[in-house]
Design an enzyme around this catalytic site. Sequence first.
Site, PDB file in Angstrom:
ATOM      1  N   ARG A 163       0.827  -1.265   0.075  1.00 19.20           N
ATOM      2  CA  ARG A 163      -0.024   0.077  -0.084  1.00 19.20           C
ATOM      3  C   ARG A 163       0.776   1.287   0.235  1.00 19.20           C
ATOM      4  O   ARG A 163       0.509   2.221  -0.897  1.00 19.20           O
ATOM      5  CB  ARG A 163      -1.000   0.008   1.253  1.00 19.20           C
ATOM      6  CG  ARG A 163      -1.951  -1.212   1.125  1.00 19.20           C
ATOM      7  CD  ARG A 163      -3.015  -0.905   2.328  1.00 19.20           C
ATOM      8  NE  ARG A 163      -2.507  -0.816   3.578  1.00 19.20           N
ATOM      9  CZ  ARG A 163      -2.349  -1.993   4.337  1.00 19.20           C
ATOM     10  NH1 ARG A 163      -2.606  -3.232   3.808  1.00 19.20           N
ATOM     11  NH2 ARG A 163      -1.886  -2.058   5.581  1.00 19.20           N
ATOM     12  N   GLU A 182     -19.782  14.517   0.031  1.00 15.27           N
ATOM     13  CA  GLU A 182     -19.977  13.476  -0.973  1.00 15.27           C
ATOM     14  C   GLU A 182     -21.166  12.715  -0.495  1.00 15.27           C
ATOM     15  O   GLU A 182     -21.223  11.833   0.076  1.00 15.27           O
ATOM     16  CB  GLU A 182     -18.796  12.460  -1.126  1.00 15.27           C
ATOM     17  CG  GLU A 182     -18.911  11.337  -2.031  1.00 15.27           C
ATOM     18  CD  GLU A 182     -17.791  10.502  -2.310  1.00 15.27           C
ATOM     19  OE1 GLU A 182     -18.055   9.594  -3.046  1.00 15.27           O
ATOM     20  OE2 GLU A 182     -16.559  10.537  -1.477  1.00 15.27           O
ATOM     21  N   LYS A 238     -19.042  16.604  -4.054  1.00 15.18           N
ATOM     22  CA  LYS A 238     -18.568  15.456  -4.780  1.00 15.18           C
ATOM     23  C   LYS A 238     -19.884  14.433  -5.000  1.00 15.18           C
ATOM     24  O   LYS A 238     -20.064  13.477  -4.337  1.00 15.18           O
ATOM     25  CB  LYS A 238     -17.523  14.823  -3.922  1.00 15.18           C
ATOM     26  CG  LYS A 238     -16.943  13.195  -4.719  1.00 15.18           C
ATOM     27  CD  LYS A 238     -15.776  12.638  -4.311  1.00 15.18           C
ATOM     28  CE  LYS A 238     -15.546  11.389  -4.853  1.00 15.18           C
ATOM     29  NZ  LYS A 238     -14.327  10.821  -4.420  1.00 15.18           N
ATOM     30  N   LYS A 280     -12.515  14.699   3.219  1.00 11.77           N
ATOM     31  CA  LYS A 280     -13.630  14.060   2.522  1.00 11.77           C
ATOM     32  C   LYS A 280     -14.550  13.370   3.388  1.00 11.77           C
ATOM     33  O   LYS A 280     -13.891  12.686   4.386  1.00 11.77           O
ATOM     34  CB  LYS A 280     -13.117  13.234   1.221  1.00 11.77           C
ATOM     35  CG  LYS A 280     -14.235  12.983   0.433  1.00 11.77           C
ATOM     36  CD  LYS A 280     -14.106  11.700  -0.545  1.00 11.77           C
ATOM     37  CE  LYS A 280     -14.402  10.356   0.300  1.00 11.77           C
ATOM     38  NZ  LYS A 280     -14.145   9.207  -0.332  1.00 11.77           N
TER      39      LYS A 280
END
Length: 341
Positions: free
Chosen positions: A47, A178, A220, A137
């Site tokens: 990762r 979002e 978003k 976010k």
Amino acid sequence: MDRIGQMERTIARLTSPGRGILAADESYPTITKRLSDHGIESTEENRRFYRSLLATTPGVEAYVSGIIFFEETLGQKTDEGVRIPEACDRQGIVPGIKVDKGLTELPGTDGEKITQGLDNLGDRLDGYLEQGALFTKWRNVYAITPSTPSRQALETNAEVLARYAAIAQSRGMVPIVEPEVLMDGDHDMARCAEVTEAAQGAVFEALRRHRVTLECMILKPNMVLPGKSQPRPSVEACAEATLKVLRRTVPAAVPSINFLSGGQTSEEATAHLNAMNRADGPRPWVLSFSYSRALQNPVQAAWQGDPANQGAAQKAFLKRARLNSLARNGQYEPAMEQESA
């Protein structure tokens, strides 16, 4: 600290011409699934290497203005020993952070979801700021069935998104809001438009109630599309339906709308964004991208978990980012897909 000034500077960087946002903020289960689709094991080292590969792609800063990371990545370093957020900043890319803690069932509903993570959010944001993140976010989801989303789910999700955005702005961090209407199901495009309008309408009502500065946030949203099991209309029809909803719900004060790809292929997501930027009618906001799979799938396919493939993976990322940059300006053509990376 000049909170508004800091957010205005971040917004200016995130919305600079021809650029969009990469969402590389997958949680452990999600990144494990995405990598395993390409036969890659989701170890911490893989990762780290992979997200460092994205952040250090030469030239990608021309097309990508910001990268949303998962919490783990903020503390990781590139092979050169530079913290990944700092490596982004050196390339003129703004580092951001996903701050929600995932979905849980909303009591009193028929299995609908609410997003958790408001507890101690302010303290966590202080830590993320110290690590270099300048924007945030938070994702909520809405499933379409004949009886959902319910009014309770619409209003509760909107309240959570607004509370998150207000807390982020209290730290001088730009919130990406979002509200994702999922593509799963057999609903038609008109039903998706109806639900998307209801969700976004509730969100902006809550944002005003919580005194969120609209000029210092990014929306978003999903695009207006029929459910996965339904035939796909033309990109122009989807663009028209999406823009109709946005004009009804999103104030002109919002500087940028950065779409999620939501299960579309890489080519579909680019073509839909392009059609919206070519469409007639008013568009008071920037229309750009904040894709995850639609940007990353070709990169993972090229990488295959092998460090020797880093160059090929970065070329694949650069190509996908460039094509979406062109779509942000309405200059994409499907024939460009055949060009070499």
